[in-house]
Each structure stands twice: as structure tokens, then as C-alpha cells.
Design a protein around this motif. Structure first.
Motif, PDB file in Angstrom:
ATOM      1  N   ASP A 231       0.829  -1.211   0.000  1.00 47.02           N
ATOM      2  CA  ASP A 231       0.000   0.000   0.000  1.00 47.02           C
ATOM      3  C   ASP A 231       0.862   1.260   0.000  1.00 47.02           C
ATOM      4  O   ASP A 231       0.608   2.209  -0.751  1.00 47.02           O
ATOM      5  CB  ASP A 231      -0.912   0.026   1.234  1.00 47.02           C
ATOM      6  CG  ASP A 231      -2.162  -0.826   1.059  1.00 47.02           C
ATOM      7  OD1 ASP A 231      -2.343  -1.413  -0.018  1.00 47.02           O
ATOM      8  OD2 ASP A 231      -2.954  -0.882   2.026  1.00 47.02           O
ATOM      9  N   GLN A 246      -7.905   1.977  -5.950  1.00 45.41           N
ATOM     10  CA  GLN A 246      -7.861   2.043  -4.489  1.00 45.41           C
ATOM     11  C   GLN A 246      -6.589   1.355  -4.012  1.00 45.41           C
ATOM     12  O   GLN A 246      -5.838   0.792  -4.817  1.00 45.41           O
ATOM     13  CB  GLN A 246      -9.100   1.382  -3.879  1.00 45.41           C
ATOM     14  CG  GLN A 246      -9.320  -0.043  -4.333  1.00 45.41           C
ATOM     15  CD  GLN A 246     -10.649  -0.606  -3.869  1.00 45.41           C
ATOM     16  OE1 GLN A 246     -11.241  -0.146  -2.901  1.00 45.41           O
ATOM     17  NE2 GLN A 246     -11.131  -1.645  -4.554  1.00 45.41           N
ATOM     18  N   ALA A 247      -6.332   1.429  -2.723  1.00 44.82           N
ATOM     19  CA  ALA A 247      -5.128   0.808  -2.176  1.00 44.82           C
ATOM     20  C   ALA A 247      -5.137  -0.694  -2.452  1.00 44.82           C
ATOM     21  O   ALA A 247      -6.195  -1.334  -2.406  1.00 44.82           O
ATOM     22  CB  ALA A 247      -5.046   1.064  -0.680  1.00 44.82           C
ATOM     23  N   SER A 249      -4.432  -3.217  -0.700  1.00 45.56           N
ATOM     24  CA  SER A 249      -5.011  -4.040   0.370  1.00 45.56           C
ATOM     25  C   SER A 249      -6.534  -4.068   0.313  1.00 45.56           C
ATOM     26  O   SER A 249      -7.160  -5.014   0.824  1.00 45.56           O
ATOM     27  CB  SER A 249      -4.559  -3.523   1.741  1.00 45.56           C
ATOM     28  OG  SER A 249      -5.030  -2.207   1.964  1.00 45.56           O
ATOM     29  N   GLU A 250      -7.147  -3.047  -0.285  1.00 45.40           N
ATOM     30  CA  GLU A 250      -8.609  -3.023  -0.376  1.00 45.40           C
ATOM     31  C   GLU A 250      -9.135  -4.136  -1.274  1.00 45.40           C
ATOM     32  O   GLU A 250     -10.294  -4.544  -1.156  1.00 45.40           O
ATOM     33  CB  GLU A 250      -9.077  -1.665  -0.897  1.00 45.40           C
ATOM     34  CG  GLU A 250      -8.789  -0.499   0.047  1.00 45.40           C
ATOM     35  CD  GLU A 250      -9.538  -0.624   1.368  1.00 45.40           C
ATOM     36  OE1 GLU A 250     -10.699  -1.089   1.360  1.00 45.40           O
ATOM     37  OE2 GLU A 250      -8.962  -0.274   2.411  1.00 45.40           O
ATOM     38  N   TYR A 251      -8.291  -4.609  -2.190  1.00 46.59           N
ATOM     39  CA  TYR A 251      -8.721  -5.675  -3.099  1.00 46.59           C
ATOM     40  C   TYR A 251      -8.659  -7.052  -2.444  1.00 46.59           C
ATOM     41  O   TYR A 251      -9.216  -8.017  -2.998  1.00 46.59           O
ATOM     42  CB  TYR A 251      -7.849  -5.683  -4.361  1.00 46.59           C
ATOM     43  CG  TYR A 251      -7.998  -4.445  -5.211  1.00 46.59           C
ATOM     44  CD1 TYR A 251      -8.997  -4.353  -6.188  1.00 46.59           C
ATOM     45  CD2 TYR A 251      -7.141  -3.367  -5.046  1.00 46.59           C
ATOM     46  CE1 TYR A 251      -9.126  -3.213  -6.966  1.00 46.59           C
ATOM     47  CE2 TYR A 251      -7.260  -2.224  -5.819  1.00 46.59           C
ATOM     48  CZ  TYR A 251      -8.251  -2.150  -6.777  1.00 46.59           C
ATOM     49  OH  TYR A 251      -8.381  -1.020  -7.554  1.00 46.59           O
ATOM     50  N   ASN A 253     -10.192  -8.220  -0.049  1.00 46.35           N
ATOM     51  CA  ASN A 253     -11.511  -8.725   0.303  1.00 46.35           C
ATOM     52  C   ASN A 253     -12.372  -9.057  -0.910  1.00 46.35           C
ATOM     53  O   ASN A 253     -13.544  -9.398  -0.757  1.00 46.35           O
ATOM     54  CB  ASN A 253     -12.239  -7.715   1.195  1.00 46.35           C
ATOM     55  CG  ASN A 253     -11.682  -7.703   2.601  1.00 46.35           C
ATOM     56  OD1 ASN A 253     -11.369  -8.751   3.153  1.00 46.35           O
ATOM     57  ND2 ASN A 253     -11.522  -6.529   3.178  1.00 46.35           N
ATOM     58  N   GLN A 254     -11.792  -8.963  -2.121  1.00 49.91           N
ATOM     59  CA  GLN A 254     -12.487  -9.436  -3.317  1.00 49.91           C
ATOM     60  C   GLN A 254     -12.025 -10.845  -3.708  1.00 49.91           C
ATOM     61  O   GLN A 254     -12.470 -11.384  -4.726  1.00 49.91           O
ATOM     62  CB  GLN A 254     -12.235  -8.486  -4.497  1.00 49.91           C
ATOM     63  CG  GLN A 254     -12.926  -7.139  -4.366  1.00 49.91           C
ATOM     64  CD  GLN A 254     -12.678  -6.238  -5.565  1.00 49.91           C
ATOM     65  OE1 GLN A 254     -12.141  -5.130  -5.436  1.00 49.91           O
ATOM     66  NE2 GLN A 254     -13.061  -6.697  -6.734  1.00 49.91           N
TER      67      GLN A 254
END
Length: 322
Positions: A231, A246-247, A249-251, A253-254
Motif C-alpha cells: 500500500d 484504491q489501495a 489491500s482493499e482488493y 476482500n475481493q
């Protein structure tokens, strides 16, 4: 109920094919059993790896009711001119094993990704003929990462079909740095897990195809541990963030992550970073006995609802298992 989302079958006919080859990848019989040969890597096969009944016994000991089964290393992209034919042949052999135990095994397709047109045709055939519930994708295809533009038709097709893509490490591209200490699997392949998922995230794949269902094995390699550093590099130092919104790390959770990593502190970290709704049980049998993973999860201080999600709930929904 437990559903094992990563389990491998080694058909004796496939091993005989590898034994007949005069160039890598090959297999040879030793006094201790079968051994794979691919460049500097020598990988000894577990004694009961060719026996589906032994797999069922290991499942029963662990309380595993269903296992998603696939072929394993080396992938069909390494077979040269034989790759497309052998992928189909391996799938037909695998389908025989599933047909003998339809209540216990679920079919996973491993397409010949060095030929995208043939790969897509083989996936369609496996879905129609063998009821494939997922596609196994190796971390590189003869050194090319699957975020390269040539693989975009594959990703578009998987997003449209809603077919989960289960990542799997292949022989590390930096294999020669590891072979001398026999760390190709224990260390090298965990970084292959990390590298492939990072490639897919940073390429913008999950922005282009937000409905993709991807499973990263072995708790995401080292990515849950390094996510903060990535990040910072991407969002603060502006390195590599050209294709994401987006950052990195936000991915996380996908994506789903399997638990085929027999060390509870790593699982605890993944639960903290990602949460139970994105974790699925997996053993990587025959390399790891499913009992070890089941006992590890059983000893975790997590809620009954989270435990149920990890053991079977998430997998049941992801792979459409009644």
C-alpha cells in the motif's frame, strides 16, 4: 461438514506418460517411489498419492465429506506440443475418479493456458462433460504471468461464466536460488502465491472484472503480511498504482483464500486481515494431511459461525455444492 477446496490426484497413467518423456518435465521411479524432474527441481511423490481410496481414508480421518480434486504439477503448459492433448487426457482420467465417488469428489479443470483458444474450449468441454466447478490456474505460464494482455480473453470468459478460478503456484521462476536447500516448495511456491495475486491486483484485473471469483491458495502466501508495505509503495510513493482505483489491500476482500498452510499464527493473521467470510478449508493433499488443517482450525478461538463458514459454508456457495 468440511469441504476440502484443494486436493490433488496423480493418475498412474499420467505418471507413465511423464516417465516416457525424454525432456522435462519427466517422472522417474526410484527405490522410494515416483519423483518428478523439472530442471533442477526433484519432487518426491507421497507413497499413496496415486490411490483415490487412500485419499478417501485421509478425508474420513479429518471429517472431510467432499474434496475438490485436480491434477498437480507440472502443468500442461510445460508439455510443449503434447500440452493440449494431455490436458484433455488428464481431465478424462480425473473424471473417471470423480464418477467412481460422485458424492465425495468435485471436478476442477486445469486448462492448457499456453494456448488460450484451446484452453477456453477445454474449459467449456469440462463444464459440459465433467461438471467442472472451478478452473485451476498456475502462477505463471512458462514464465509469463497471467495478468499479461494475452490472457484477457480467459479472464473475461471466467467473469461471464461465473466460474471460480483457483490459483496454484508453479515451479518458481527463481528456482535455481532455492533448489540447493530444497526450499522450492516451502519457500519458493509461497512467494509464487504472493507474486501472482499481487500481479492480478496491480494489473487492475479486479477493477475490470469485479465479479471474478478468485481463490488464492496457502493463505495468500505472504501478501496478508506485506499488504501494508505494498500500500505504501503504491499509494504514497506512487509506484505501480497506474491501473488500480484504491489501495492494493482493499482488493484483498475481493478474493478468497484457502487454509492449506499448517501453522495457526498464519491463519490467525489471515483471519484478522481478511476475515472468515473469505477463507475456505483446504489441505493440498497428498502433500499435507487434511487432519492437520482440521485440527488447527478446531483449536482456533473463533466463533461457531465463523468456523462453519471456513469449514464448508463459503465453499458450498462458491462452488455451488448442494
Amino acid at each position: 461438514m468440511i469441504i476440502d477446496c484443494q486436493s490433488h490426484v496423480f493418475d498412474p497413467r499420467w505418471l507413465a506418460y511423464l516417465e516416457s518423456r525424454t525432456s522435462d518435465p519427466r517422472a522417474s521411479r526410484t527405490s522410494q517411489g515416483w519423483e518428478f524432474v523439472l530442471g533442477p527441481l526433484r519432487l518426491k511423490l507421497q507413497p499413496d498419492a496415486t490411490d483415490p481410496i487412500a485419499k478417501l481414508r485421509a478425508m474420513d480421518v479429518a471429517g472431510v465429506e467432499i474434496a475438490l480434486i485436480s491434477s498437480n504439477l507440472p502443468g500442461p503448459h510445460t508439455y510443449g506440443a503434447d500440452g493440449v492433448h494431455m490436458a484433455a487426457q488428464m481431465h478424462d482420467w480425473l473424471a473417471e475418479t470423480v464418477a467412481e465417488h460422485p458424492d465425495r469428489f468435485v471436478f476442477v479443470c486445469t486448462p492448457p493456458m499456453h494456448d488460450i483458444e484451446a484452453a477456453l474450449a477445454e474449459i467449456d468441454r469440462c463444464v459440459a462433460t465433467h461438471d467442472a466447478r472451478a478452473v485451476q490456474l498456475y502462477s505463471h505460464i512458462n514464465g509469463v504471468r497471467p495478468d499479461a494482455s494475452e490472457f484477457e480473453p480467459f479472464w473475461a470468459a471466467m467473469a461471464t461464466a461465473g466460474l471460480p478460478v483457483v490459483l496454484h503456484p508453479h515451479i518458481p521462476v527463481f528456482e535455481r536460488d532455492l533448489a540447493g536447500r530444497q526450499m522450492s516448495v516451502g519457500l519458493g511456491m509461497r512467494f509464487e502465491d504472493t507474486i501472482i495475486l499481487t500481479h492480478l491486483i496491480m494489473s487492475g484485473l479486479l477493477d475490470r472484472h469485479p465479479d471474478l471469483q478468485i481463490v488464492c491458495p496457502h493463505l495468500g502466501g505472504t501478501l496478508p503480511f506485506f499488504a501494508g508495505q505494498i500500500d505504501h509503495q503504491a499509494m504514497v510513493l506512487k509506484r505501480g498504482a497506474d491501473h488500480i482505483t484504491q489501495a492494493p489491500s482493499e482488493y484483498l476482500n475481493q478474493v478468497f483464500y484457502d487454509c492449506a498452510a499448517p501453522w495457526s499464527p498464519a491463519l490467525s493473521l489471515c483471519l484478522d486481515v481478511i476475515g472468515a467470510t473469505r477463507l475456505v478449508f483446504a489441505s493440498d493433499h497428498p502433500w499435507i494431511q487434511p487432519r492437520l488443517i482440521a485440527e488447527m482450525i478446531d483449536a482456533m478461538n473463533i466463533s461457531a459461525s465463523d468456523r462453519a463458514l471456513v469449514l464448508s459454508g463459503n465453499a458450498r456457495q462458491l462452488f455451488r455444492i448442494p
